[in-house]
Design a protein around this motif. Structure first.
Motif, PDB file in Angstrom:
ATOM      1  N   CYS A  29       0.840  -1.196   0.000  1.00  0.00           N
ATOM      2  CA  CYS A  29       0.000   0.000   0.000  1.00  0.00           C
ATOM      3  C   CYS A  29       0.881   1.253   0.000  1.00  0.00           C
ATOM      4  O   CYS A  29       1.793   1.374   0.819  1.00  0.00           O
ATOM      5  CB  CYS A  29      -0.895  -0.027   1.240  1.00  0.00           C
ATOM      6  N   ALA A  31      -0.106   4.156   0.770  1.00  0.00           N
ATOM      7  CA  ALA A  31      -0.528   5.057   1.835  1.00  0.00           C
ATOM      8  C   ALA A  31       0.078   4.682   3.184  1.00  0.00           C
ATOM      9  O   ALA A  31       0.434   5.551   3.972  1.00  0.00           O
ATOM     10  CB  ALA A  31      -2.057   5.076   1.928  1.00  0.00           C
ATOM     11  N   CYS A  32       0.205   3.379   3.457  1.00  0.00           N
ATOM     12  CA  CYS A  32       0.621   2.991   4.815  1.00  0.00           C
ATOM     13  C   CYS A  32       1.651   1.875   4.852  1.00  0.00           C
ATOM     14  O   CYS A  32       2.021   1.431   5.936  1.00  0.00           O
ATOM     15  CB  CYS A  32      -0.604   2.588   5.629  1.00  0.00           C
ATOM     16  N   CYS A  54      -5.950  -2.941   0.988  1.00  0.00           N
ATOM     17  CA  CYS A  54      -4.863  -2.914   1.967  1.00  0.00           C
ATOM     18  C   CYS A  54      -5.327  -3.602   3.243  1.00  0.00           C
ATOM     19  O   CYS A  54      -6.414  -3.329   3.748  1.00  0.00           O
ATOM     20  CB  CYS A  54      -4.443  -1.487   2.255  1.00  0.00           C
ATOM     21  N   CYS A  57      -4.967  -0.450   6.181  1.00  0.00           N
ATOM     22  CA  CYS A  57      -5.805   0.757   6.194  1.00  0.00           C
ATOM     23  C   CYS A  57      -7.080   0.594   5.375  1.00  0.00           C
ATOM     24  O   CYS A  57      -7.883   1.522   5.279  1.00  0.00           O
ATOM     25  CB  CYS A  57      -5.013   1.978   5.715  1.00  0.00           C
TER      26      CYS A  57
END
Ligand code: ZN
Length: 148
Positions: A29, A31-32, A54, A57
């Motif tokens: 991911c 984002a995270c 994900c 998240c």
């Protein structure tokens, strides 16, 4: 907007059914840094698409690939939770499984002889042995157990 309504993908007004519902780690991911788990594999308009989410998240995305599995783009994906349920292993006769799914794993001769065996018609024993050896792979890929 592309919608994931388990197990299908809804693109505009087109509903695309998965070729496979295998759950694999398919990336990281952005984002995270959690890992992305596939929700479904799709074939549409000459492209392969992998819906993924994900594990950390819950961000969902659709990874789009060309005919040769070359990456094209990642698109945002909205998960429709209404019909969400855990995929279950279902047990089917060979003749109840869509032909295009069988063809992913089995040769035409194996498919013919699996059906012949189930219908009590003459079959080539060797083809049936080969097909039996692939049943577990088919189950892993599609979540469908073939009774043979
Ligand atoms: Zn994430």
């Amino acid at each position: 907007m592309i919608l994931f309504r388990e197990p299908d993908l809804v693109l505009d007004d087109t509903t695309v059914s998965p070729v496979s519902r295998a759950q694999n780690r398919v990336g990281i991911c952005t984002a995270c840094d959690g890992y992305l788990l596939s929700l479904g594999y799709y074939r549409h308009a000459g492209r392969w698409m992998v819906a993924a989410r994900c594990s950390a998240c819950s961000r969902a995305l659709l990874m789009v690939y060309g005919d040769d599995w070359s990456w094209i783009e990642d698109l945002p994906l909205v998960v429709d939770e209404v019909n969400r349920h855990e995929p279950a292993i279902t047990s089917l006769r060979v003749s109840e499984v869509p032909q295009e799914r069988l063809e992913v794993v089995f040769t035409p001769a194996e498919i013919r002889d699996m059906i012949a065996f189930q219908e009590g018609r003459p079959y080539v024993r060797q083809n049936l042995y080969r097909a039996r050896a692939k049943l577990e792979r088919f189950e892993r890929l599609f979540g469908v157990r073939i009774e043979l």
